[in-house]
Design a protein around this motif. Sequence first.
Motif, PDB file in Angstrom:
ATOM      1  N   PRO A  38      43.974  52.408  34.863  1.00  0.00           N
ATOM      2  CA  PRO A  38      43.279  51.299  34.578  1.00  0.00           C
ATOM      3  C   PRO A  38      41.905  51.417  34.164  1.00  0.00           C
ATOM      4  CG  PRO A  38      43.411  51.424  37.047  1.00  0.00           C
ATOM      5  CD  PRO A  38      44.271  52.467  36.535  1.00  0.00           C
ATOM      6  N   PHE A  39      41.306  52.487  33.718  1.00  0.00           N
ATOM      7  CA  PHE A  39      39.902  52.838  33.449  1.00  0.00           C
ATOM      8  C   PHE A  39      39.362  51.695  32.256  1.00  0.00           C
ATOM      9  CE2 PHE A  39      36.138  54.954  31.894  1.00  0.00           C
ATOM     10  CZ  PHE A  39      35.604  55.271  33.263  1.00  0.00           C
ATOM     11  N   VAL A  40      39.970  51.640  31.274  1.00  0.00           N
ATOM     12  CA  VAL A  40      39.439  50.863  30.155  1.00  0.00           C
ATOM     13  C   VAL A  40      39.963  49.293  30.525  1.00  0.00           C
ATOM     14  CG1 VAL A  40      39.652  50.423  27.873  1.00  0.00           C
ATOM     15  CG2 VAL A  40      39.529  52.748  28.557  1.00  0.00           C
ATOM     16  N   LEU A  41      41.374  49.178  30.503  1.00  0.00           N
ATOM     17  CA  LEU A  41      42.021  47.879  30.620  1.00  0.00           C
ATOM     18  C   LEU A  41      41.775  46.945  31.841  1.00  0.00           C
ATOM     19  CD1 LEU A  41      44.957  47.556  28.382  1.00  0.00           C
ATOM     20  CD2 LEU A  41      42.908  46.616  27.598  1.00  0.00           C
ATOM     21  N   GLY A  42      41.429  47.936  32.939  1.00  0.00           N
ATOM     22  CA  GLY A  42      41.550  47.503  34.399  1.00  0.00           C
ATOM     23  C   GLY A  42      40.851  46.244  34.639  1.00  0.00           C
ATOM     24  N   PRO A  43      39.556  46.125  34.493  1.00  0.00           N
ATOM     25  CA  PRO A  43      38.936  44.989  34.842  1.00  0.00           C
ATOM     26  C   PRO A  43      39.369  43.565  34.368  1.00  0.00           C
ATOM     27  CG  PRO A  43      37.210  46.789  34.464  1.00  0.00           C
ATOM     28  CD  PRO A  43      38.794  47.125  33.909  1.00  0.00           C
ATOM     29  N   ARG A  44      39.732  43.697  32.852  1.00  0.00           N
ATOM     30  CA  ARG A  44      40.571  42.628  32.369  1.00  0.00           C
ATOM     31  C   ARG A  44      41.824  42.172  32.778  1.00  0.00           C
ATOM     32  NH1 ARG A  44      39.608  39.915  27.565  1.00  0.00           N
ATOM     33  NH2 ARG A  44      37.279  40.650  27.945  1.00  0.00           N
ATOM     34  N   GLY A  45      42.537  43.293  33.201  1.00  0.00           N
ATOM     35  CA  GLY A  45      43.888  43.183  34.062  1.00  0.00           C
ATOM     36  C   GLY A  45      43.637  42.519  35.390  1.00  0.00           C
ATOM     37  N   LEU A  46      42.543  42.919  36.248  1.00  0.00           N
ATOM     38  CA  LEU A  46      42.458  42.474  37.367  1.00  0.00           C
ATOM     39  C   LEU A  46      42.054  40.879  37.224  1.00  0.00           C
ATOM     40  CD1 LEU A  46      40.442  45.267  38.864  1.00  0.00           C
ATOM     41  CD2 LEU A  46      42.489  44.537  39.901  1.00  0.00           C
ATOM     42  N   ALA A  47      41.261  40.768  36.320  1.00  0.00           N
ATOM     43  CA  ALA A  47      40.771  39.138  36.145  1.00  0.00           C
ATOM     44  C   ALA A  47      41.912  38.459  35.923  1.00  0.00           C
ATOM     45  CB  ALA A  47      39.700  38.991  34.918  1.00  0.00           C
ATOM     46  N   ALA A  48      42.851  38.850  34.860  1.00  0.00           N
ATOM     47  CA  ALA A  48      43.932  38.009  34.559  1.00  0.00           C
ATOM     48  C   ALA A  48      44.934  38.020  35.918  1.00  0.00           C
ATOM     49  CB  ALA A  48      44.736  38.804  33.381  1.00  0.00           C
ATOM     50  N   ALA A  49      45.003  38.795  36.586  1.00  0.00           N
ATOM     51  CA  ALA A  49      45.952  38.509  37.861  1.00  0.00           C
ATOM     52  C   ALA A  49      45.200  37.785  38.692  1.00  0.00           C
ATOM     53  CB  ALA A  49      46.120  40.102  38.429  1.00  0.00           C
ATOM     54  N   ALA A  50      43.938  37.636  38.909  1.00  0.00           N
ATOM     55  CA  ALA A  50      43.153  37.118  39.841  1.00  0.00           C
ATOM     56  C   ALA A  50      43.529  35.727  39.495  1.00  0.00           C
ATOM     57  CB  ALA A  50      41.736  37.434  39.921  1.00  0.00           C
ATOM     58  N   ARG A  51      43.411  35.153  38.069  1.00  0.00           N
ATOM     59  CA  ARG A  51      43.344  34.055  37.475  1.00  0.00           C
ATOM     60  C   ARG A  51      44.868  33.499  37.998  1.00  0.00           C
ATOM     61  NH1 ARG A  51      39.967  35.366  33.537  1.00  0.00           N
ATOM     62  NH2 ARG A  51      41.595  36.132  32.221  1.00  0.00           N
ATOM     63  N   ALA A  52      45.947  34.228  37.980  1.00  0.00           N
ATOM     64  CA  ALA A  52      47.171  33.986  38.228  1.00  0.00           C
ATOM     65  C   ALA A  52      47.667  34.092  39.453  1.00  0.00           C
ATOM     66  CB  ALA A  52      48.114  34.653  37.390  1.00  0.00           C
ATOM     67  N   GLY A  53      46.642  34.357  40.499  1.00  0.00           N
ATOM     68  CA  GLY A  53      47.005  34.390  41.841  1.00  0.00           C
ATOM     69  C   GLY A  53      47.994  35.596  42.171  1.00  0.00           C
ATOM     70  N   VAL A  54      48.008  36.554  41.380  1.00  0.00           N
ATOM     71  CA  VAL A  54      49.002  37.698  41.591  1.00  0.00           C
ATOM     72  C   VAL A  54      48.460  38.964  42.176  1.00  0.00           C
ATOM     73  CG1 VAL A  54      50.676  39.176  40.121  1.00  0.00           C
ATOM     74  CG2 VAL A  54      50.357  36.631  39.509  1.00  0.00           C
ATOM     75  N   PRO A  55      49.057  39.625  43.161  1.00  0.00           N
ATOM     76  CA  PRO A  55      48.501  40.816  43.560  1.00  0.00           C
ATOM     77  C   PRO A  55      48.739  42.044  42.507  1.00  0.00           C
ATOM     78  CG  PRO A  55      50.587  40.364  44.595  1.00  0.00           C
ATOM     79  CD  PRO A  55      50.479  39.178  43.867  1.00  0.00           C
ATOM     80  N   VAL A  56      47.833  43.027  42.903  1.00  0.00           N
ATOM     81  CA  VAL A  56      47.664  44.289  41.826  1.00  0.00           C
ATOM     82  C   VAL A  56      47.771  45.570  42.676  1.00  0.00           C
ATOM     83  CG1 VAL A  56      45.840  45.153  40.375  1.00  0.00           C
ATOM     84  CG2 VAL A  56      46.179  42.951  40.138  1.00  0.00           C
ATOM     85  N   VAL A  57      48.814  46.416  41.761  1.00  0.00           N
ATOM     86  CA  VAL A  57      48.832  47.667  42.204  1.00  0.00           C
ATOM     87  C   VAL A  57      48.502  48.675  41.256  1.00  0.00           C
ATOM     88  CG1 VAL A  57      50.532  49.517  42.573  1.00  0.00           C
ATOM     89  CG2 VAL A  57      50.962  47.160  43.831  1.00  0.00           C
ATOM     90  N   SER A  58      47.305  49.435  41.366  1.00  0.00           N
ATOM     91  CA  SER A  58      46.834  50.457  40.373  1.00  0.00           C
ATOM     92  C   SER A  58      46.997  51.979  40.666  1.00  0.00           C
ATOM     93  CB  SER A  58      45.275  50.280  40.461  1.00  0.00           C
ATOM     94  OG  SER A  58      44.614  49.088  40.097  1.00  0.00           O
ATOM     95  N   VAL A  59      47.435  52.439  39.528  1.00  0.00           N
ATOM     96  CA  VAL A  59      47.863  53.913  39.649  1.00  0.00           C
ATOM     97  C   VAL A  59      46.594  54.796  39.326  1.00  0.00           C
ATOM     98  CG1 VAL A  59      49.644  55.612  38.701  1.00  0.00           C
ATOM     99  CG2 VAL A  59      50.124  53.159  39.421  1.00  0.00           C
TER     100      VAL A  59
END
Length: 316
Positions: A38-59
């Motif tokens: 998630p180096f490039v898209l990671g922050p945007r993905g994290l923000a989207a997950a946070a808004r949806a109240g969804v947990p995140v697994v990063s590889v």
Amino acid sequence: IPSLPLPGYPQVRVALPSRRLARAVADHRPDIVHLASPFVLGPRGLAAAARAGVPVVSVYQTDLAGYARTYLGAGEAAAWRRIHAVHTASDLTLAPSTSSLRALGAHGVPRLRLWPRGVDTERFDPAHRDPGLRRALAPAGELLIGYIGRLAPEKHVELLGPAAALPGVRTVIVGDGPSAPALRTALPGAHFTGRLTGPDLARLHASLDVFVHTGPFETFCQTVQEAQASGVAVIAPAAGGPLDLVDHDRTGLLVRPGDAGALREAVVALRDDPARRARLAAAGAAAVADRSWEAIGDRLLDHYREVLRARTAVAR
């Protein structure tokens, strides 16, 4: 999600952050968000997950700090700051090797688990060895050694030079990338196939006598597993992912990273001792026999369940 070809690797496309990503997550209504490298898209993905109240697994898949050191001669600290920020904000980080786990832990990343990679043991199988292909590549019955992977500066394929010049040795290079022109000059006797996939790649893998990997920045090194599954003896650097995959002098040989002389001597040892070569190949194939993608997928589902249980427990 719109994407662009990666410079030097047109077959690889990279998506850039955009509002479409957030909409895609919201429309899909996931239980969990999985961020792959998630180096490039990671922050945007994290923000989207946070808004949806969804947990995140990063590889964690790529040693970007090592790449910064190789390509730029600088930027390693900045790369680690980015890696730390993304992975620390995730509910769980999955690393492919114990070496990666140690590196992430040393840089303060919490909540780490090991999640290795599987191998397709039907595609990569000694049964795909092709005597005709071997005769074409090693017409006098020479030892056939090969590298399979990207042709890029961080892979240090030029280290094969002394080994490729050995009498009784033929070298095949499979792959493409920005270093291809320079490597054709540095390894004039090698046969370059370009990029291979599917049955052609499996046939080439199984037709080698020795697979040699040269890059020291592998977080896992999938091609080592594929060579082992193909019944081929392996030589790899004693760094990163190969440390988990190669038990020295049992399932392959480990050599000092960046040492062309050590790599040459390992090739000499296997050229001159067919019985040892066969023993390493057989042990390597046995070591990966139970590493199916199905088994690795089940482990991933277990990690998802762990994160969901922890999120539920906190909500209570």
